[in-house]
Design an enzyme around this catalytic site. Structure first.
Site, mmCIF file in Angstrom:
data_model
loop_
_atom_site.group_PDB
_atom_site.id
_atom_site.type_symbol
_atom_site.label_atom_id
_atom_site.label_comp_id
_atom_site.label_asym_id
_atom_site.label_seq_id
_atom_site.Cartn_x
_atom_site.Cartn_y
_atom_site.Cartn_z
ATOM 1 N N ILE A 161 36.750 37.854 32.438
ATOM 2 C CA ILE A 161 35.770 37.064 33.177
ATOM 3 C C ILE A 161 36.470 36.091 34.114
ATOM 4 O O ILE A 161 37.314 35.298 33.694
ATOM 5 C CB ILE A 161 34.843 36.287 32.214
ATOM 6 C CG1 ILE A 161 34.352 37.202 31.080
ATOM 7 C CG2 ILE A 161 33.673 35.689 32.997
ATOM 8 C CD1 ILE A 161 33.670 38.479 31.536
ATOM 9 N N LYS A 162 36.087 36.135 35.390
ATOM 10 C CA LYS A 162 36.638 35.213 36.385
ATOM 11 C C LYS A 162 35.732 33.986 36.514
ATOM 12 O O LYS A 162 34.540 34.116 36.805
ATOM 13 C CB LYS A 162 36.760 35.909 37.745
ATOM 14 C CG LYS A 162 37.776 37.034 37.766
ATOM 15 C CD LYS A 162 37.810 37.745 39.109
ATOM 16 C CE LYS A 162 38.540 36.945 40.161
ATOM 17 N NZ LYS A 162 38.718 37.739 41.411
ATOM 18 N N ILE A 163 36.308 32.823 36.301
ATOM 19 C CA ILE A 163 35.590 31.556 36.429
ATOM 20 C C ILE A 163 36.332 30.717 37.459
ATOM 21 O O ILE A 163 37.555 30.574 37.379
ATOM 22 C CB ILE A 163 35.505 30.829 35.077
ATOM 23 C CG1 ILE A 163 34.697 31.670 34.078
ATOM 24 C CG2 ILE A 163 34.890 29.436 35.235
ATOM 25 C CD1 ILE A 163 34.605 31.070 32.688
#
Length: 418
Positions: A161-163
Protein backbone atom coordinates in the site's frame (compact mmCIF):
# COMPACT_ATOMS: atom_id res chain seq x y z
CA UNK A 1 -20.60 2.87 2.51
CA UNK A 2 -22.71 0.08 4.03
CA UNK A 3 -20.98 -3.03 5.32
CA UNK A 4 -23.09 -5.13 2.92
CA UNK A 5 -21.88 -3.17 -0.10
CA UNK A 6 -18.30 -3.30 1.07
CA UNK A 7 -18.54 -7.04 1.57
CA UNK A 8 -19.99 -7.63 -1.87
CA UNK A 9 -17.40 -5.42 -3.60
CA UNK A 10 -14.64 -7.02 -1.54
CA UNK A 11 -15.86 -10.53 -2.38
CA UNK A 12 -15.95 -9.75 -6.10
CA UNK A 13 -12.45 -8.26 -6.03
CA UNK A 14 -11.10 -11.15 -3.96
CA UNK A 15 -12.46 -13.58 -6.56
CA UNK A 16 -10.56 -11.65 -9.24
CA UNK A 17 -7.45 -11.77 -7.02
CA UNK A 18 -7.68 -15.53 -6.59
CA UNK A 19 -7.89 -15.93 -10.35
CA UNK A 20 -4.88 -13.63 -10.72
CA UNK A 21 -2.87 -15.60 -8.18
CA UNK A 22 -3.48 -18.75 -10.18
CA UNK A 23 -1.87 -17.08 -13.20
CA UNK A 24 1.77 -16.75 -14.15
CA UNK A 25 4.28 -17.60 -11.46
CA UNK A 26 7.28 -15.33 -10.76
CA UNK A 27 10.55 -16.25 -12.43
CA UNK A 28 9.19 -17.45 -15.79
CA UNK A 29 10.52 -14.48 -17.75
CA UNK A 30 13.77 -14.09 -19.65
CA UNK A 31 16.83 -13.06 -17.62
CA UNK A 32 19.02 -10.00 -18.24
CA UNK A 33 22.70 -10.36 -17.20
CA UNK A 34 23.16 -6.73 -16.15
CA UNK A 35 19.98 -6.80 -14.11
CA UNK A 36 21.09 -10.04 -12.51
CA UNK A 37 24.28 -8.25 -11.48
CA UNK A 38 22.28 -5.44 -9.89
CA UNK A 39 20.39 -8.00 -7.87
CA UNK A 40 23.71 -9.48 -6.72
CA UNK A 41 24.69 -6.00 -5.54
CA UNK A 42 21.61 -5.88 -3.31
CA UNK A 43 19.20 -3.85 -5.46
CA UNK A 44 15.64 -5.06 -6.01
CA UNK A 45 14.20 -4.02 -9.37
CA UNK A 46 10.67 -2.73 -9.91
CA UNK A 47 8.88 -1.33 -12.94
CA UNK A 48 6.96 1.93 -12.61
CA UNK A 49 3.89 1.45 -14.80
CA UNK A 50 0.27 0.36 -14.73
CA UNK A 51 0.26 -0.45 -18.45
CA UNK A 52 0.17 -4.23 -18.74
CA UNK A 53 1.31 -4.41 -22.37
CA UNK A 54 4.24 -2.08 -21.70
CA UNK A 55 5.23 -4.00 -18.57
CA UNK A 56 5.00 -7.41 -20.26
CA UNK A 57 7.29 -6.31 -23.10
CA UNK A 58 10.01 -5.25 -20.64
CA UNK A 59 9.57 -7.84 -17.94
CA UNK A 60 12.64 -9.83 -16.97
CA UNK A 61 13.02 -12.45 -14.28
CA UNK A 62 15.04 -9.99 -12.17
CA UNK A 63 12.02 -7.72 -11.68
CA UNK A 64 10.10 -8.47 -8.50
CA UNK A 65 7.41 -5.79 -8.36
CA UNK A 66 5.60 -2.93 -10.05
CA UNK A 67 4.33 0.33 -8.72
CA UNK A 68 1.28 2.28 -9.83
CA UNK A 69 0.04 5.73 -8.87
CA UNK A 70 -2.80 8.13 -9.59
CA UNK A 71 -1.21 9.38 -12.79
CA UNK A 72 -0.57 5.88 -14.14
CA UNK A 73 -4.04 4.70 -13.13
CA UNK A 74 -5.58 7.67 -14.95
CA UNK A 75 -3.65 6.77 -18.10
CA UNK A 76 -5.02 3.24 -18.01
CA UNK A 77 -8.61 4.25 -17.28
CA UNK A 78 -8.65 6.87 -20.04
CA UNK A 79 -7.99 4.12 -22.62
CA UNK A 80 -11.43 2.69 -21.90
CA UNK A 81 -10.10 -0.78 -21.18
CA UNK A 82 -11.86 -0.88 -17.81
CA UNK A 83 -15.15 0.70 -18.88
CA UNK A 84 -17.10 -2.56 -18.53
CA UNK A 85 -15.58 -3.16 -15.09
CA UNK A 86 -16.68 0.32 -14.03
CA UNK A 87 -20.20 -0.14 -15.35
CA UNK A 88 -20.59 -3.42 -13.48
CA UNK A 89 -19.31 -1.81 -10.28
CA UNK A 90 -21.75 1.08 -10.70
CA UNK A 91 -24.62 -1.41 -10.96
CA UNK A 92 -23.48 -3.29 -7.87
CA UNK A 93 -23.02 -0.15 -5.79
CA UNK A 94 -26.39 1.33 -6.78
CA UNK A 95 -28.18 -1.95 -6.21
CA UNK A 96 -26.78 -2.34 -2.72
CA UNK A 97 -27.11 1.35 -1.81
CA UNK A 98 -29.75 3.08 -3.98
CA UNK A 99 -29.12 6.48 -2.40
CA UNK A 100 -25.37 6.47 -2.75
CA UNK A 101 -24.04 10.00 -3.24
CA UNK A 102 -22.05 10.81 -6.41
CA UNK A 103 -18.78 11.58 -4.58
CA UNK A 104 -18.96 8.39 -2.55
CA UNK A 105 -19.73 6.43 -5.71
CA UNK A 106 -16.69 7.86 -7.48
CA UNK A 107 -14.41 7.09 -4.52
CA UNK A 108 -15.58 3.49 -4.52
CA UNK A 109 -15.17 3.20 -8.28
CA UNK A 110 -11.62 4.52 -7.89
CA UNK A 111 -10.95 1.79 -5.35
CA UNK A 112 -12.29 -0.85 -7.74
CA UNK A 113 -10.31 0.29 -10.78
CA UNK A 114 -7.06 0.63 -8.83
CA UNK A 115 -7.48 -2.93 -7.61
CA UNK A 116 -8.32 -4.20 -11.09
CA UNK A 117 -5.31 -2.44 -12.67
CA UNK A 118 -3.02 -4.00 -10.08
CA UNK A 119 -4.61 -7.44 -10.38
CA UNK A 120 -4.10 -7.47 -14.16
CA UNK A 121 -0.39 -7.03 -13.45
CA UNK A 122 -0.42 -9.71 -10.76
CA UNK A 123 -2.08 -12.21 -13.08
CA UNK A 124 0.21 -11.58 -16.04
CA UNK A 125 3.53 -11.21 -14.20
CA UNK A 126 3.13 -12.88 -10.83
CA UNK A 127 4.63 -9.83 -9.14
CA UNK A 128 3.93 -7.66 -6.14
CA UNK A 129 2.23 -4.36 -6.95
CA UNK A 130 2.15 -1.10 -5.00
CA UNK A 131 -1.31 0.51 -5.07
CA UNK A 132 -1.80 4.14 -4.07
CA UNK A 133 -4.53 5.78 -2.02
CA UNK A 134 -6.75 8.54 -3.37
CA UNK A 135 -5.13 11.98 -2.73
CA UNK A 136 -8.32 13.13 -1.01
CA UNK A 137 -7.43 11.04 2.06
CA UNK A 138 -3.80 12.22 2.31
CA UNK A 139 -4.51 14.34 5.38
CA UNK A 140 -7.10 12.03 6.94
CA UNK A 141 -5.56 9.37 9.17
CA UNK A 142 -8.65 7.24 9.69
CA UNK A 143 -9.69 7.15 6.04
CA UNK A 144 -6.13 6.38 4.99
CA UNK A 145 -6.04 3.43 7.38
CA UNK A 146 -9.50 2.29 6.26
CA UNK A 147 -8.59 2.23 2.56
CA UNK A 148 -5.19 0.69 3.23
CA UNK A 149 -6.83 -2.18 5.09
CA UNK A 150 -9.39 -2.66 2.32
CA UNK A 151 -6.78 -2.66 -0.44
CA UNK A 152 -4.61 -5.15 1.40
CA UNK A 153 -7.55 -7.48 2.07
CA UNK A 154 -8.18 -7.78 -1.66
CA UNK A 155 -4.77 -9.36 -2.31
CA UNK A 156 -2.55 -9.64 0.78
CA UNK A 157 -0.31 -12.02 -1.16
CA UNK A 158 0.75 -9.33 -3.66
CA UNK A 159 -0.41 -5.83 -2.65
CA UNK A 160 1.79 -3.21 -0.99
CA UNK A 161 0.00 0.00 0.00
CA UNK A 162 1.33 3.41 -1.04
CA UNK A 163 0.61 6.20 1.44
CA UNK A 164 1.80 9.76 0.68
CA UNK A 165 4.31 11.48 2.95
CA UNK A 166 2.30 14.03 4.93
CA UNK A 167 2.15 14.56 8.72
CA UNK A 168 -1.07 12.54 8.75
CA UNK A 169 0.66 9.99 6.54
CA UNK A 170 3.31 9.35 9.20
CA UNK A 171 0.48 8.53 11.62
CA UNK A 172 -1.48 6.40 9.15
CA UNK A 173 1.62 4.39 8.22
CA UNK A 174 2.31 3.58 11.88
CA UNK A 175 -1.26 2.33 12.34
CA UNK A 176 -1.24 0.31 9.13
CA UNK A 177 2.14 -1.24 9.94
CA UNK A 178 0.81 -2.24 13.37
CA UNK A 179 -1.63 -4.47 11.46
CA UNK A 180 1.23 -6.13 9.62
CA UNK A 181 0.36 -4.53 6.28
CA UNK A 182 3.34 -3.65 4.03
CA UNK A 183 3.57 0.06 3.24
CA UNK A 184 5.43 1.94 0.54
CA UNK A 185 5.66 5.44 2.07
CA UNK A 186 5.75 7.49 -1.10
CA UNK A 187 6.45 11.07 -2.22
CA UNK A 188 9.60 11.42 -0.14
CA UNK A 189 12.36 13.79 -1.26
CA UNK A 190 14.97 13.94 1.47
CA UNK A 191 17.09 11.99 3.90
CA UNK A 192 15.55 13.78 6.87
CA UNK A 193 11.95 13.02 5.84
CA UNK A 194 12.80 9.35 5.55
CA UNK A 195 14.95 9.27 8.70
CA UNK A 196 11.90 10.42 10.65
CA UNK A 197 9.66 7.92 8.86
CA UNK A 198 12.02 5.00 9.48
CA UNK A 199 12.10 5.68 13.23
CA UNK A 200 8.52 6.77 13.88
CA UNK A 201 6.35 4.97 11.30
CA UNK A 202 8.63 2.11 10.19
CA UNK A 203 7.30 1.60 6.65
CA UNK A 204 8.65 -1.35 4.69
CA UNK A 205 9.76 1.13 2.02
CA UNK A 206 10.43 4.86 1.83
CA UNK A 207 11.28 6.89 -1.29
CA UNK A 208 13.44 9.59 -2.77
CA UNK A 209 11.99 10.92 -6.05
CA UNK A 210 15.42 11.79 -7.32
CA UNK A 211 14.66 12.79 -10.92
CA UNK A 212 12.31 15.52 -9.76
CA UNK A 213 15.01 16.93 -7.51
CA UNK A 214 17.39 17.26 -10.44
CA UNK A 215 14.59 18.93 -12.39
CA UNK A 216 13.61 21.46 -9.73
CA UNK A 217 17.19 22.74 -9.55
CA UNK A 218 17.78 22.76 -13.31
CA UNK A 219 14.36 24.11 -14.32
CA UNK A 220 14.59 26.96 -11.81
CA UNK A 221 18.20 27.74 -12.81
CA UNK A 222 19.45 27.16 -9.28
CA UNK A 223 22.33 25.14 -10.70
CA UNK A 224 22.90 22.43 -13.28
CA UNK A 225 20.74 19.99 -11.36
CA UNK A 226 23.29 17.25 -11.95
CA UNK A 227 23.45 14.68 -9.14
CA UNK A 228 21.15 16.60 -6.78
CA UNK A 229 18.69 13.71 -6.59
CA UNK A 230 21.47 11.14 -6.56
CA UNK A 231 23.10 12.87 -3.59
CA UNK A 232 19.77 12.99 -1.69
CA UNK A 233 19.10 9.32 -2.46
CA UNK A 234 22.55 8.17 -1.37
CA UNK A 235 22.42 10.24 1.82
CA UNK A 236 19.07 8.62 2.59
CA UNK A 237 20.48 5.16 1.92
CA UNK A 238 23.36 5.87 4.29
CA UNK A 239 21.03 7.12 7.03
CA UNK A 240 18.67 4.15 6.63
CA UNK A 241 21.59 1.70 6.65
CA UNK A 242 22.90 3.24 9.88
CA UNK A 243 19.51 2.81 11.54
CA UNK A 244 19.21 -0.75 10.28
CA UNK A 245 22.68 -1.49 11.63
CA UNK A 246 21.54 -0.27 15.04
CA UNK A 247 18.49 -2.54 14.87
CA UNK A 248 16.16 0.46 15.01
CA UNK A 249 14.32 -0.06 11.71
CA UNK A 250 13.92 -2.48 8.83
CA UNK A 251 12.84 0.19 6.35
CA UNK A 252 14.34 0.00 2.86
CA UNK A 253 14.88 2.84 0.39
CA UNK A 254 13.40 3.10 -3.09
CA UNK A 255 15.28 5.26 -5.60
CA UNK A 256 12.29 6.52 -7.56
CA UNK A 257 11.55 8.95 -10.38
CA UNK A 258 14.56 7.85 -12.39
CA UNK A 259 15.09 9.77 -15.61
CA UNK A 260 18.12 8.14 -17.28
CA UNK A 261 19.78 4.74 -17.59
CA UNK A 262 22.99 6.27 -16.22
CA UNK A 263 21.29 6.65 -12.83
CA UNK A 264 20.84 2.88 -12.66
CA UNK A 265 24.62 2.45 -12.83
CA UNK A 266 25.44 5.41 -10.59
CA UNK A 267 23.14 4.24 -7.80
CA UNK A 268 23.82 0.50 -7.93
CA UNK A 269 23.45 -1.07 -4.50
CA UNK A 270 20.60 1.11 -3.26
CA UNK A 271 17.89 -1.11 -1.80
CA UNK A 272 15.29 -0.75 -4.58
CA UNK A 273 15.01 0.88 -7.99
CA UNK A 274 11.59 1.62 -9.42
CA UNK A 275 12.24 2.30 -13.09
CA UNK A 276 9.90 3.91 -15.59
CA UNK A 277 9.69 1.84 -18.79
CA UNK A 278 11.81 4.37 -20.70
CA UNK A 279 14.68 3.99 -18.24
CA UNK A 280 14.43 0.19 -18.05
CA UNK A 281 14.40 -0.07 -21.83
CA UNK A 282 17.38 2.26 -22.23
CA UNK A 283 19.38 0.37 -19.62
CA UNK A 284 18.75 -3.00 -21.24
CA UNK A 285 19.43 -1.71 -24.74
CA UNK A 286 22.78 -0.25 -23.63
CA UNK A 287 23.94 -3.81 -22.78
CA UNK A 288 26.31 -2.82 -19.96
CA UNK A 289 29.03 -5.29 -19.04
CA UNK A 290 27.81 -6.88 -15.78
CA UNK A 291 31.40 -6.96 -14.50
CA UNK A 292 31.52 -3.15 -14.78
CA UNK A 293 28.64 -2.72 -12.34
CA UNK A 294 29.82 -2.02 -8.79
CA UNK A 295 28.01 -1.00 -5.63
CA UNK A 296 28.01 2.76 -5.34
CA UNK A 297 26.62 2.85 -1.82
CA UNK A 298 28.51 5.47 0.16
CA UNK A 299 29.34 7.63 -2.87
CA UNK A 300 29.38 11.32 -2.02
CA UNK A 301 28.00 12.97 -5.14
CA UNK A 302 29.16 16.50 -5.79
CA UNK A 303 26.63 19.15 -6.77
CA UNK A 304 27.01 22.76 -7.85
CA UNK A 305 24.54 25.57 -7.23
CA UNK A 306 24.40 29.05 -8.67
CA UNK A 307 26.45 31.30 -6.33
CA UNK A 308 23.46 33.61 -5.82
CA UNK A 309 21.39 30.77 -4.37
CA UNK A 310 21.13 30.18 -0.62
CA UNK A 311 22.50 26.63 -0.68
CA UNK A 312 21.24 25.98 2.84
CA UNK A 313 17.69 25.93 1.48
CA UNK A 314 18.70 23.07 -0.83
CA UNK A 315 21.03 21.12 1.42
CA UNK A 316 18.09 20.01 3.57
CA UNK A 317 17.64 17.32 0.91
CA UNK A 318 20.61 15.33 2.20
CA UNK A 319 21.33 16.62 5.70
CA UNK A 320 19.89 15.11 8.87
CA UNK A 321 20.79 17.68 11.49
CA UNK A 322 20.58 17.46 15.26
CA UNK A 323 17.19 19.16 15.40
CA UNK A 324 15.70 16.50 13.12
CA UNK A 325 17.34 13.75 15.16
CA UNK A 326 15.96 15.26 18.37
CA UNK A 327 12.49 15.45 16.81
CA UNK A 328 12.71 11.79 15.79
CA UNK A 329 13.82 10.75 19.29
CA UNK A 330 11.02 12.77 20.87
CA UNK A 331 8.33 11.27 18.66
CA UNK A 332 9.88 7.83 19.00
CA UNK A 333 9.26 7.93 22.74
CA UNK A 334 5.54 8.48 22.18
CA UNK A 335 2.93 5.91 21.25
CA UNK A 336 2.90 6.08 17.43
CA UNK A 337 -0.66 4.76 17.34
CA UNK A 338 -1.88 7.83 19.22
CA UNK A 339 -0.04 10.50 17.25
CA UNK A 340 -1.93 12.97 15.06
CA UNK A 341 -0.72 15.09 12.19
CA UNK A 342 -0.95 18.15 14.41
CA UNK A 343 1.18 16.39 17.04
CA UNK A 344 3.92 16.08 14.41
CA UNK A 345 3.54 19.69 13.31
CA UNK A 346 3.71 20.96 16.90
CA UNK A 347 6.72 18.80 17.74
CA UNK A 348 8.41 19.96 14.54
CA UNK A 349 7.88 23.58 15.62
CA UNK A 350 9.05 22.87 19.18
CA UNK A 351 12.33 21.41 17.90
CA UNK A 352 12.70 24.04 15.17
CA UNK A 353 13.34 21.15 12.76
CA UNK A 354 11.63 22.89 9.83
CA UNK A 355 10.15 19.78 8.23
CA UNK A 356 6.53 20.82 7.83
CA UNK A 357 4.84 23.96 6.53
CA UNK A 358 1.15 24.68 7.07
CA UNK A 359 0.02 25.56 3.56
CA UNK A 360 -2.88 27.94 3.13
CA UNK A 361 -5.62 27.18 0.62
CA UNK A 362 -4.19 29.85 -1.71
CA UNK A 363 -0.73 28.30 -1.47
CA UNK A 364 -2.18 24.92 -2.37
CA UNK A 365 -3.81 26.47 -5.43
CA UNK A 366 -0.45 27.95 -6.47
CA UNK A 367 1.27 24.62 -6.00
CA UNK A 368 -1.32 22.77 -8.05
CA UNK A 369 -1.13 25.28 -10.89
CA UNK A 370 2.65 24.92 -11.15
CA UNK A 371 2.58 21.12 -11.39
CA UNK A 372 5.03 18.62 -9.96
CA UNK A 373 8.04 20.95 -10.36
CA UNK A 374 7.41 24.10 -8.28
CA UNK A 375 8.45 27.60 -9.35
CA UNK A 376 11.16 28.47 -6.84
CA UNK A 377 10.77 32.21 -7.47
CA UNK A 378 7.37 31.91 -5.78
CA UNK A 379 8.91 30.41 -2.63
CA UNK A 380 12.51 31.59 -2.34
CA UNK A 381 11.59 34.37 0.10
CA UNK A 382 9.25 32.14 2.12
CA UNK A 383 11.79 31.09 4.73
CA UNK A 384 9.39 28.69 6.44
CA UNK A 385 8.84 26.59 3.31
CA UNK A 386 11.41 23.76 3.16
CA UNK A 387 12.22 22.44 -0.31
CA UNK A 388 11.63 18.78 0.55
CA UNK A 389 8.17 19.50 1.97
CA UNK A 390 7.36 21.75 -1.00
CA UNK A 391 8.34 18.96 -3.38
CA UNK A 392 6.11 16.52 -1.49
CA UNK A 393 3.18 18.92 -1.69
CA UNK A 394 3.81 19.57 -5.37
CA UNK A 395 3.85 15.83 -6.08
CA UNK A 396 0.66 15.32 -4.08
CA UNK A 397 -1.14 18.14 -5.87
CA UNK A 398 0.08 16.87 -9.25
CA UNK A 399 -1.40 13.48 -8.43
CA UNK A 400 -4.60 15.20 -7.29
CA UNK A 401 -4.88 16.84 -10.72
CA UNK A 402 -4.54 13.47 -12.47
CA UNK A 403 -6.92 11.90 -9.98
CA UNK A 404 -9.48 14.58 -10.80
CA UNK A 405 -9.29 13.60 -14.47
CA UNK A 406 -9.72 9.94 -13.53
CA UNK A 407 -12.63 10.78 -11.23
CA UNK A 408 -14.32 12.75 -14.00
CA UNK A 409 -14.06 9.74 -16.32
CA UNK A 410 -15.60 7.54 -13.64
CA UNK A 411 -18.33 10.10 -13.00
CA UNK A 412 -19.24 10.20 -16.69
CA UNK A 413 -19.38 6.41 -16.91
CA UNK A 414 -21.63 6.34 -13.85
CA UNK A 415 -23.98 8.86 -15.46
CA UNK A 416 -24.10 6.79 -18.64
CA UNK A 417 -24.91 3.60 -16.74
CA UNK A 418 -28.63 3.17 -16.34
Amino acid sequence: MSSMTRTRIADELRAVAEDALAGRAPGQAQSDPAMARLRELGTDLWLDTGDLEEAAALWRSEFSALTTNNTLANQVVQTGILDDVVRQAVATLREDKPGIQPDELVMELGFVVNCRIALRLVKALGARVSVELHPAVAEDVERSVDYAVRYHAVCPERFTIKIPLTPEGYCAVARVRARGIPVNYTLGFSARQNYLAALVSKPVYCNVFLGRLNSVVADNRLGSGEHVGEKAAMATQNAICDLRGQGRTETRLIAASMRAASQVTELAGIDVFTMPPKVARAFMESHPDPASLKSRVGTDFQVAFDPTVDARRLEVLWSVDERVRALAEDLGRRNPLELTGDDLREADADHDAGLFHRYTSLEVVDIREHGKIPKWARWEHERGVPLDDLMTQSALQSFATDQAALDERLRQLALETA
